[in-house]
Scaffold this motif. Structure first.
Motif, PDB file in Angstrom:
ATOM      1  N   ARG A  44       2.098   1.972  -3.829  1.00  0.00           N
ATOM      2  CA  ARG A  44       1.486   1.136  -2.943  1.00  0.00           C
ATOM      3  C   ARG A  44       1.085   1.480  -1.317  1.00  0.00           C
ATOM      4  N   THR A  48      -2.905   1.115  -0.115  1.00  0.00           N
ATOM      5  CA  THR A  48      -3.416   0.881   1.201  1.00  0.00           C
ATOM      6  C   THR A  48      -4.832   2.179   1.243  1.00  0.00           C
ATOM      7  N   MET A  66      -3.970  -2.728   8.911  1.00  0.00           N
ATOM      8  CA  MET A  66      -2.268  -1.418   9.276  1.00  0.00           C
ATOM      9  C   MET A  66      -1.460  -1.747  10.020  1.00  0.00           C
ATOM     10  N   GLU A  68      -0.293  -5.187  10.832  1.00  0.00           N
ATOM     11  CA  GLU A  68       0.150  -5.874   9.614  1.00  0.00           C
ATOM     12  C   GLU A  68       1.263  -4.840   8.277  1.00  0.00           C
ATOM     13  N   LEU A  69       0.877  -4.426   8.238  1.00  0.00           N
ATOM     14  CA  LEU A  69       1.687  -3.172   7.290  1.00  0.00           C
ATOM     15  C   LEU A  69       2.224  -2.544   7.939  1.00  0.00           C
ATOM     16  N   ARG A  72       5.410  -5.459   9.681  1.00  0.00           N
ATOM     17  CA  ARG A  72       5.751  -5.232   7.393  1.00  0.00           C
ATOM     18  C   ARG A  72       7.313  -3.981   7.698  1.00  0.00           C
ATOM     19  N   HIS A  73       6.855  -2.833   7.721  1.00  0.00           N
ATOM     20  CA  HIS A  73       7.394  -2.047   7.568  1.00  0.00           C
ATOM     21  C   HIS A  73       9.088  -2.162   8.969  1.00  0.00           C
ATOM     22  N   MET A 121      -0.679   1.042  12.409  1.00  0.00           N
ATOM     23  CA  MET A 121       0.680   1.111  11.840  1.00  0.00           C
ATOM     24  C   MET A 121       1.488   1.070  12.874  1.00  0.00           C
TER      25      MET A 121
END
Length: 133
Positions: A44, A48, A66, A68-69, A72-73, A121
């Motif tokens: 994954r 990315t 990034m 959105e990543l 999510r994190h 991110m």
């Protein structure tokens, strides 16, 4: 194999990162290369990186990806301060595979890409942590 090496070397140089990943907390270093969960996560991460490279000429798409990543994190309780560690570990893992094609300029380009990826991110993580009333 470089994708897995990135995470394994990150855990070796920063054991606190390994402790932050629930599935890897008790995993011995020698067992990491056989971990399906670690291999999946490494894929994954590499996916990315590939998506970011595909979006290099459309920075707004890279930023959105990034951001959105990062959002999510937050749901995974990822640590904000660990995000910046991945770029240098990626360079460490990929450099031996490029041998004579490696240069200081190429290294700086990869590091710059990861600085941009990390920035957006972390911005996503910050924005997701904002509580609205």
């Amino acid at each position: 194999m470089a994708r897995l090496r990135t995470l394994v070397s990150l855990f070796q140089t920063h054991p606190e990162v390994q402790d932050a990943f629930m599935p890897f907390q008790k995993l011995a270093q020698e067992d990491m290369e056989h971990s399906a969960i670690l291999r999946s996560h490494a894929l994954r991460v590499m996916g990315t990186v590939d998506k970011c490279l595909a979006r290099i000429r459309t920075p707004e798409k890279l930023q959105t990806l990034m951001h959105e990543l990062g959002e999510r994190h937050v749901n995974y309780n990822a640590r904000y301060d660990f995000v910046d560690l991945v770029g240098s570990q990626f360079v460490y893992a990929i450099k031996p595979h490029l041998e004579d094609g490696w240069s200081k300029e190429l290294e700086e380009a990869w590091l710059q890409l990861f600085r941009v990826m990390s920035y957006y991110m972390k911005k996503g993580m910050q924005d997701a942590n904002v509580i609205t009333y």
